[in-house]
Scaffold this active site. Structure first.
Site, PDB file in Angstrom:
ATOM      1  N   SER A   1      19.049   5.971  28.298  1.00 49.19           N
ATOM      2  CA  SER A   1      19.187   7.568  28.174  1.00 49.19           C
ATOM      3  C   SER A   1      19.228   8.056  29.733  1.00 49.19           C
ATOM      4  CB  SER A   1      18.327   7.905  27.662  1.00 49.19           C
ATOM      5  OG  SER A   1      18.781   9.426  27.182  1.00 49.19           O
TER       6      SER A   1
ATOM      7  N   ASP B   1      21.476   6.529  21.330  1.00 49.48           N
ATOM      8  CA  ASP B   1      20.241   6.442  22.793  1.00 49.48           C
ATOM      9  C   ASP B   1      19.565   4.748  22.458  1.00 49.48           C
ATOM     10  OD1 ASP B   1      18.298   6.990  24.513  1.00 49.48           O
ATOM     11  OD2 ASP B   1      18.633   9.369  24.191  1.00 49.48           O
TER      12      ASP B   1
END
Length: 263
Positions: A40, A155
């Site tokens: 991320s 993610d």
């Protein structure tokens, strides 16, 4: 220093700006990583550094960002599986990354995403860098998933918030992991709406996942660092200085320890 150093930079939204401060502190102390992994925001910062951007360059970029630079409302969010598109994020990455493909980066780099269709972690080690980092940073439900071949990616933090174990596979002798979500689930007074509820749920889940992850990599991780960034939401991009300062401080505090590990 004869041993190789690997840095695992964890997820954490805007709190991930701490990674930039951390890298700045290490540079000032003459410490250079040999391998970097990221998830991320850790993938954004780690990928930027691995492709040749300096911490100072990245600091200027993120401090100049406005919400409108990243937010692009998606039409038909229910069918498209996200309130926002991530085209602006992709455009930002394409513009600023110095190389198109991961395998061209001066420093070995890998990042992780979560494949929703198989329920497994996908590791990017080659191919289009902007797509890889975009996928690693795609917060579920908030951003539209990234479709890549037969995968539907979001993610990486859903399954692997701090990808430390990958560094061992890459060949790192010393592994330092940086988790920027310490205290992210501390009590709040109220939640205003469904979006607040969803983001709060992510905070609580990620804080719990961090505890399990830290224990699971204790056998291979030499240092697990958690910068102090009290009171800052990972979804707020208005004031990034506390995150940067927290990362810089923990980098300075642990520089000598890292040097000792590398001997």
């Amino acid at each position: 220093m004869s041993k190789t150093l690997g840095l695992a930079l964890g997820s954490g939204g805007s709190r991930g700006v701490a990674h930039i401060g951390f890298l700045q502190a290490l540079e000032e102390e003459g410490i250079k990583p040999d391998y970097i992994t990221g998830c991320s925001m850790g993938a954004v910062v780690g990928g930027g550094y691995a492709c040749g951007l300096t911490p100072e360059e990245m600091k200027k970029m993120v401090f100049a960002l406005k919400k409108r630079d990243l937010v692009d409302i998606a039409p038909n969010p229910i069918s498209q599986m996200g309130l926002l598109r991530s085209k602006k994020l992709k455009d930002f990455l394409v513009k600023n990354l110095k190389f198109k493909n991961i395998e061209e980066f001066p420093l070995p780099f890998k990042c992780v995403a979560t494949d929703l269709l198989t329920g497994t972690t996908h590791v990017f080690e080659n191919g289009d860098a902007a797509t890889a980092i975009q996928a690693s940073s795609t917060v579920p439900a908030l951003f539209r998933p990234v479709k890549l071949e037969d995968k539907l990616l979001v993610d990486g933090g859903c399954l692997c918030r701090v990808p430390a174990r990958i560094l061992k596979e890459m060949g790192a002798d010393v592994i330092v992991a940086v988790d920027v979500l310490k205290n992210c689930s501390e009590p709040v007074e109220k939640l205003k709406n469904i979006l607040d509820m969803m983001l709060r749920l992510f905070d609580v889940m990620e804080a719990n996942n961090a505890n399990h992850l830290r224990e699971s990599v204790s056998d291979i991780c030499d240092l697990w660092l958690e910068p102090e960034i009290a009171g800052m939401s990972q979804y707020n991009i208005k004031d990034l200085k506390p995150a940067y300062d927290g990362g810089y401080a923990i980098g300075k505090e642990n520089a000598q320890k890292i040097k000792e590990l590398l001997k």
